[in-house]
Scaffold this motif. Structure first.
Motif, PDB file in Angstrom:
ATOM      1  N   GLU A 182       0.788  -1.109  -0.031  1.00 20.47           N
ATOM      2  CA  GLU A 182      -0.067  -0.091  -0.174  1.00 20.47           C
ATOM      3  C   GLU A 182       0.905   1.394  -0.103  1.00 20.47           C
ATOM      4  OE1 GLU A 182      -3.692   1.896   2.469  1.00 20.47           O
ATOM      5  OE2 GLU A 182      -3.306  -0.115   2.710  1.00 20.47           O
ATOM      6  N   ASP A 208     -15.782  -4.611  -7.675  1.00 18.09           N
ATOM      7  CA  ASP A 208     -15.661  -3.560  -6.989  1.00 18.09           C
ATOM      8  C   ASP A 208     -14.074  -3.104  -6.533  1.00 18.09           C
ATOM      9  OD1 ASP A 208     -14.790  -5.630  -5.284  1.00 18.09           O
ATOM     10  OD2 ASP A 208     -16.318  -5.092  -3.715  1.00 18.09           O
ATOM     11  N   ASN A 209     -13.391  -3.798  -7.428  1.00 18.20           N
ATOM     12  CA  ASN A 209     -12.048  -3.450  -6.932  1.00 18.20           C
ATOM     13  C   ASN A 209     -11.720  -2.104  -8.024  1.00 18.20           C
ATOM     14  OD1 ASN A 209      -9.192  -3.147  -6.528  1.00 18.20           O
ATOM     15  ND2 ASN A 209      -8.637  -5.148  -7.284  1.00 18.20           N
ATOM     16  N   THR A 210     -12.342  -0.991  -7.462  1.00 18.42           N
ATOM     17  CA  THR A 210     -12.000   0.278  -8.379  1.00 18.42           C
ATOM     18  C   THR A 210     -10.833   0.862  -8.502  1.00 18.42           C
ATOM     19  OG1 THR A 210     -12.801   1.514  -6.697  1.00 18.42           O
ATOM     20  CG2 THR A 210     -14.551   0.867  -7.935  1.00 18.42           C
ATOM     21  N   THR A 211     -10.037   0.836  -7.398  1.00 18.36           N
ATOM     22  CA  THR A 211      -8.804   1.275  -7.871  1.00 18.36           C
ATOM     23  C   THR A 211      -7.865   0.570  -8.739  1.00 18.36           C
ATOM     24  OG1 THR A 211      -8.787   1.980  -5.315  1.00 18.36           O
ATOM     25  CG2 THR A 211      -6.433   2.013  -6.354  1.00 18.36           C
ATOM     26  N   ALA A 212      -7.842  -0.722  -8.639  1.00 20.10           N
ATOM     27  CA  ALA A 212      -7.008  -1.425  -9.671  1.00 20.10           C
ATOM     28  C   ALA A 212      -7.582  -1.542 -11.046  1.00 20.10           C
ATOM     29  CB  ALA A 212      -6.891  -2.890  -9.296  1.00 20.10           C
ATOM     30  N   ARG A 213      -8.668  -1.231 -11.163  1.00 19.03           N
ATOM     31  CA  ARG A 213      -9.644  -1.242 -12.186  1.00 19.03           C
ATOM     32  C   ARG A 213      -9.262   0.054 -13.154  1.00 19.03           C
ATOM     33  NH1 ARG A 213     -15.504  -3.189 -12.622  1.00 19.03           N
ATOM     34  NH2 ARG A 213     -15.068  -3.120 -14.755  1.00 19.03           N
ATOM     35  N   LEU A 214      -8.918   1.014 -12.504  1.00 19.78           N
ATOM     36  CA  LEU A 214      -8.431   2.459 -13.079  1.00 19.78           C
ATOM     37  C   LEU A 214      -7.248   2.046 -14.016  1.00 19.78           C
ATOM     38  CD1 LEU A 214      -9.183   4.987 -10.406  1.00 19.78           C
ATOM     39  CD2 LEU A 214     -10.441   4.740 -12.178  1.00 19.78           C
ATOM     40  N   ARG A 269       1.923   2.135  -3.677  1.00 20.35           N
ATOM     41  CA  ARG A 269       1.093   2.429  -4.765  1.00 20.35           C
ATOM     42  C   ARG A 269       1.320   3.842  -5.279  1.00 20.35           C
ATOM     43  NH1 ARG A 269      -3.747  -0.903  -1.754  1.00 20.35           N
ATOM     44  NH2 ARG A 269      -2.563  -2.957  -1.642  1.00 20.35           N
ATOM     45  N   GLY A 270       0.711   3.875  -6.636  1.00 21.46           N
ATOM     46  CA  GLY A 270       0.925   5.098  -7.284  1.00 21.46           C
ATOM     47  C   GLY A 270       2.026   5.420  -7.796  1.00 21.46           C
ATOM     48  N   THR A 319     -10.541  -9.607 -11.826  1.00 19.04           N
ATOM     49  CA  THR A 319     -10.355  -8.935 -10.586  1.00 19.04           C
ATOM     50  C   THR A 319     -11.868  -8.680 -10.075  1.00 19.04           C
ATOM     51  OG1 THR A 319      -9.680  -7.174  -9.079  1.00 19.04           O
ATOM     52  CG2 THR A 319     -10.479  -6.555 -11.097  1.00 19.04           C
TER      53      THR A 319
END
Length: 154
Positions: A95, A129-135, A98-99, A126
């Motif tokens: 964590e 609801d894994n919105t961060t990774a899906r971005l 990340r980014g 995935t």
């Protein structure tokens, strides 16, 4: 791991090494916790040995300043209609790291391995609801609209 603030970071993506074991264990458990999966210690031991021995599964580690901060596990499998496919089974970044392009670098390294093995396709899945990774995934890959079902075998 402390937060990363350096704008010029160097990410080293290499096959997992014996000396990565302790950090790998933390990252692998973090991944399984995210997916709400509990496993006995013996399973982590078995998977680690399989990854190091190239027993049909492979792993890369992302290192920042010598510290393992991300992992990718993948495998190749046969398909009915095409050449072998490459499946990215696990992708996890600490964590605090990340980014900074680490997940993208891991995906690109597995893609390179897929090309080297003449795979017909490289894919992963995935949670919806894994919105961060899906971005990220929506930037680097194409979502083909498939929905996965799991049939209970027990």
């Amino acid at each position: 791991m402390a937060g990363i603030s350096n704008k010029q970071i160097s990410i080293d993506i290499v096959p997992l090494r014996v000396e990565d074991r302790n950090r790998w264990n933390i990252l692998a458990r973090g991944y399984k916790t995210f997916y709400e999966t509990e496993l006995p210690d013996s399973t982590y031991d078995e998977v680690w040995h399989r990854l190091l021995n190239g027993d049909g599964v492979y792993g890369f580690g992302a290192h920042l300043q010598g510290n393992l901060v991300g992992i990718a596990h993948y495998l190749f499998h046969r398909t009915i209609w095409m050449e072998d496919a490459c499946y990215l089974q696990d992708l996890f970044v600490d964590e605090a790291a990340r980014g900074h392009g680490i997940a993208r670098a891991l995906i690109e390294r597995v893609a390179k391995s897929a090309r080297e093995h003449n795979a017909s396709r490289f894919y992963w899945q995935t949670r919806q609801d894994n919105t961060t990774a899906r971005l990220l995934y929506d930037k680097v890959a194409n979502h083909k609209g498939f929905i996965r079902y799991d049939y209970p075998l027990e």
